[in-house]
Design a protein around this motif. Structure first.
Motif, PDB file in Angstrom:
ATOM      1  N   ARG A 139      61.752  -7.942 104.236  1.00 29.26           N
ATOM      2  CA  ARG A 139      60.450  -8.442 104.702  1.00 29.26           C
ATOM      3  C   ARG A 139      59.981  -9.639 103.879  1.00 29.26           C
ATOM      4  N   MET A 140      60.662  -9.910 102.774  1.00 27.83           N
ATOM      5  CA  MET A 140      60.380 -11.091 101.949  1.00 27.83           C
ATOM      6  C   MET A 140      61.686 -11.853 101.734  1.00 27.83           C
ATOM      7  N   PRO A 141      62.272 -12.396 102.795  1.00 28.30           N
ATOM      8  CA  PRO A 141      63.600 -13.008 102.687  1.00 28.30           C
ATOM      9  C   PRO A 141      63.654 -14.278 101.847  1.00 28.30           C
ATOM     10  N   HIS A 142      62.489 -14.827 101.501  1.00 29.52           N
ATOM     11  CA  HIS A 142      62.447 -16.083 100.755  1.00 29.52           C
ATOM     12  C   HIS A 142      62.552 -15.877  99.248  1.00 29.52           C
ATOM     13  N   VAL A 143      62.630 -14.632  98.781  1.00 24.93           N
ATOM     14  CA  VAL A 143      62.641 -14.387  97.341  1.00 24.93           C
ATOM     15  C   VAL A 143      63.551 -13.215  97.005  1.00 24.93           C
ATOM     16  N   GLU A 144      64.261 -13.322  95.903  1.00 26.21           N
ATOM     17  CA  GLU A 144      65.032 -12.195  95.364  1.00 26.21           C
ATOM     18  C   GLU A 144      65.029 -12.281  93.845  1.00 26.21           C
ATOM     19  N   LEU A 145      65.214 -11.131  93.217  1.00 27.29           N
ATOM     20  CA  LEU A 145      65.115 -11.030  91.759  1.00 27.29           C
ATOM     21  C   LEU A 145      66.358 -10.372  91.197  1.00 27.29           C
ATOM     22  N   ARG A 146      66.791 -10.873  90.063  1.00 32.17           N
ATOM     23  CA  ARG A 146      67.931 -10.279  89.344  1.00 32.17           C
ATOM     24  C   ARG A 146      67.472  -9.918  87.940  1.00 32.17           C
ATOM     25  N   LYS A 147      67.841  -8.726  87.487  1.00 35.04           N
ATOM     26  CA  LYS A 147      67.489  -8.273  86.142  1.00 35.04           C
ATOM     27  C   LYS A 147      68.762  -7.906  85.389  1.00 35.04           C
ATOM     28  N   VAL A 148      68.920  -8.478  84.206  1.00 31.53           N
ATOM     29  CA  VAL A 148      70.067  -8.169  83.344  1.00 31.53           C
ATOM     30  C   VAL A 148      69.524  -7.713  81.998  1.00 31.53           C
ATOM     31  N   THR A 149      69.867  -6.500  81.601  1.00 28.80           N
ATOM     32  CA  THR A 149      69.348  -5.937  80.356  1.00 28.80           C
ATOM     33  C   THR A 149      70.286  -6.132  79.177  1.00 28.80           C
ATOM     34  N   ASP A 150      71.541  -6.478  79.422  1.00 28.44           N
ATOM     35  CA  ASP A 150      72.474  -6.785  78.340  1.00 28.44           C
ATOM     36  C   ASP A 150      73.281  -8.004  78.740  1.00 28.44           C
ATOM     37  N   GLY A 151      72.770  -9.173  78.364  1.00 22.18           N
ATOM     38  CA  GLY A 151      73.395 -10.423  78.757  1.00 22.18           C
ATOM     39  C   GLY A 151      74.746 -10.664  78.128  1.00 22.18           C
ATOM     40  N   ARG A 152      75.115  -9.878  77.140  1.00 19.79           N
ATOM     41  CA  ARG A 152      76.441 -10.035  76.548  1.00 19.79           C
ATOM     42  C   ARG A 152      77.534  -9.660  77.541  1.00 19.79           C
ATOM     43  N   GLN A 153      77.181  -8.868  78.533  1.00 23.51           N
ATOM     44  CA  GLN A 153      78.160  -8.388  79.496  1.00 23.51           C
ATOM     45  C   GLN A 153      78.371  -9.352  80.666  1.00 23.51           C
ATOM     46  N   VAL A 154      77.572 -10.412  80.721  1.00 18.86           N
ATOM     47  CA  VAL A 154      77.694 -11.356  81.837  1.00 18.86           C
ATOM     48  C   VAL A 154      77.818 -12.776  81.299  1.00 18.86           C
ATOM     49  N   CYS A 155      78.875 -13.452  81.709  1.00 17.35           N
ATOM     50  CA  CYS A 155      79.083 -14.841  81.309  1.00 17.35           C
ATOM     51  C   CYS A 155      79.318 -15.674  82.558  1.00 17.35           C
ATOM     52  N   TYR A 156      78.648 -16.817  82.625  1.00 16.89           N
ATOM     53  CA  TYR A 156      78.703 -17.656  83.811  1.00 16.89           C
ATOM     54  C   TYR A 156      79.538 -18.902  83.583  1.00 16.89           C
ATOM     55  N   VAL A 188      73.590 -28.087  88.577  1.00 15.51           N
ATOM     56  CA  VAL A 188      74.587 -27.250  87.890  1.00 15.51           C
ATOM     57  C   VAL A 188      74.047 -26.765  86.554  1.00 15.51           C
ATOM     58  N   HIS A 189      74.324 -25.514  86.240  1.00 14.95           N
ATOM     59  CA  HIS A 189      73.787 -24.906  85.022  1.00 14.95           C
ATOM     60  C   HIS A 189      74.635 -23.701  84.617  1.00 14.95           C
ATOM     61  N   ALA A 190      74.362 -23.187  83.442  1.00 12.32           N
ATOM     62  CA  ALA A 190      74.948 -21.937  82.956  1.00 12.32           C
ATOM     63  C   ALA A 190      74.106 -21.471  81.780  1.00 12.32           C
ATOM     64  N   CYS A 191      73.951 -20.173  81.655  1.00 10.47           N
ATOM     65  CA  CYS A 191      73.180 -19.593  80.552  1.00 10.47           C
ATOM     66  C   CYS A 191      73.998 -18.431  80.003  1.00 10.47           C
ATOM     67  N   ASN A 192      74.421 -18.524  78.751  1.00 11.58           N
ATOM     68  CA  ASN A 192      75.359 -17.553  78.207  1.00 11.58           C
ATOM     69  C   ASN A 192      74.984 -17.116  76.790  1.00 11.58           C
ATOM     70  N   PRO A 193      75.508 -15.954  76.359  1.00 11.97           N
ATOM     71  CA  PRO A 193      75.147 -15.423  75.042  1.00 11.97           C
ATOM     72  C   PRO A 193      75.629 -16.312  73.899  1.00 11.97           C
ATOM     73  N   ILE A 194      74.978 -16.162  72.753  1.00 20.28           N
ATOM     74  CA  ILE A 194      75.334 -16.891  71.546  1.00 20.28           C
ATOM     75  C   ILE A 194      76.042 -15.929  70.590  1.00 20.28           C
ATOM     76  N   ASP A 195      77.318 -16.172  70.340  1.00 23.24           N
ATOM     77  CA  ASP A 195      78.082 -15.342  69.387  1.00 23.24           C
ATOM     78  C   ASP A 195      77.927 -13.852  69.687  1.00 23.24           C
ATOM     79  N   ASN A 196      77.930 -13.513  70.955  1.00 24.10           N
ATOM     80  CA  ASN A 196      77.854 -12.114  71.383  1.00 24.10           C
ATOM     81  C   ASN A 196      76.586 -11.403  70.918  1.00 24.10           C
ATOM     82  N   GLN A 197      75.526 -12.163  70.689  1.00 20.18           N
ATOM     83  CA  GLN A 197      74.247 -11.559  70.312  1.00 20.18           C
ATOM     84  C   GLN A 197      73.547 -11.018  71.559  1.00 20.18           C
ATOM     85  N   PRO A 198      72.818  -9.897  71.429  1.00 20.54           N
ATOM     86  CA  PRO A 198      72.133  -9.318  72.589  1.00 20.54           C
ATOM     87  C   PRO A 198      71.071 -10.262  73.140  1.00 20.54           C
TER      88      PRO A 198
END
Length: 289
Positions: free
Chosen positions: A18-35, A77-87
């Protein structure tokens, strides 16, 4: 029953049909995701909720930390990634660019209802950070009414857009028509195999000049640009309910494992995780009998 510690590594996606114009992503441990470097068709705004990370945005590279907001234009173009495996942890909101353009036009912030890139990339203002987190909490709360969620998004973005309008920068150097036409061609035929030789014939550029010039304007080589578009198409097909195999084939990946590897590298979630989040959204949205 104890919580599975691996659950924190799984990204949480919130959507509502019902709100197709918006979506949200939540990541609680960014060390597990690298872009890998990538872009989105939507305008995006993220909040760093814990720790620090490296934010690469076109040719810029900087460190962002808890309390910062990052703003990403469509197709930048962008990317946001952890620093030295810090949480670190974050929330990312994706907004349909046409919907946001209409909102800005209605607010009197645009002379014409046409998208204008936003020059500000980072906002370090505690007020807007806290209001962002409140809005995200509202969206993630299954007990909140649809009208409350709609109001939360519109009120937050209206206030932020007014502030950003006062900081509007000079427009970036325009993309040469020949490169814009080539990018449009790659958009339309993203699922097809297009050789570098064919791109050179279309543009009139030598291979080296084409790669350098295209990357200067789009921050990706022509091939990487096409792969990014394939992943966006794959996401669209998964949202339509297609199977992973069908999504891979439709988006131009004849090899499903290749699609899965590339999808994980760009989206930082597997196609199955992305698809399962869609299925769970449908369950939540189903009316109770």
């Amino acid at each position: 029953m104890s919580k599975n510690p691996m659950d924190v590594s799984k990204p949480l996606f919130w959507r509502d049909s019902r709100m197709p114009h918006v979506e949200l992503r939540k990541v609680t441990d960014g060390r597990q995701v690298c872009y890998a470097a990538h872009s989105h068709a939507q305008w995006s705004i993220g909040a760093i909720t814990e720790g620090k990370s490296t934010f690469c945005y076109r040719d810029d590279r900087c460190q962002v930390s808890a309390g910062d907001l990052v703003l990403i234009n469509p197709d930048w173009v962008h990317a946001c990634n952890p620093i030295d495996n810090q949480p670190w942890a974050y929330l990312m909101l994706y907004i349909d660019a046409e919907w946001l353009t209409a909102l800005q036009y209605q607010l009197g912030l645009l002379d014409e209802p046409e998208w204008e890139d936003i020059g500000t990339a980072i906002v370090s203002d505690r007020r807007y950070y806290l209001e962002y987190c409140q809005m995200a909490s509202c969206l993630l709360n299954s007990q909140m009414d649809l009208q409350d969620k709609q109001a939360a998004v519109i009120e937050y973005l209206s206030g932020l857009m007014r502030v950003l309008a006062s900081r509007r920068n000079q427009p970036a150097q325009p993309v040469p028509n020949v490169l814009r036409e080539l990018a449009d061609y790659l958009d339309e035929y993203a699922a097809e195999e297009i050789s570098l030789e064919d791109m050179c014939l279309r543009s009139g550029y030598s291979s080296g000049h084409l790669i350098r010039t295209f990357k200067r304007h789009f921050s990706l080589t022509p091939h990487a640009y096409q792969i990014n578009r394939r992943i966006q198409r794959g996401q669209h097909e998964l949202k339509r309910g297609r199977s992973i195999a069908d999504a891979a084939l439709t988006s131009g990946f004849t090899d499903q494992p290749h699609f899965q590897r590339t999808f994980k590298r760009v989206v930082a979630a597997t196609p199955n995780q992305f698809r399962q989040s869609l299925l769970s959204d449908k369950v939540k949205a189903a009316p109770h009998k």
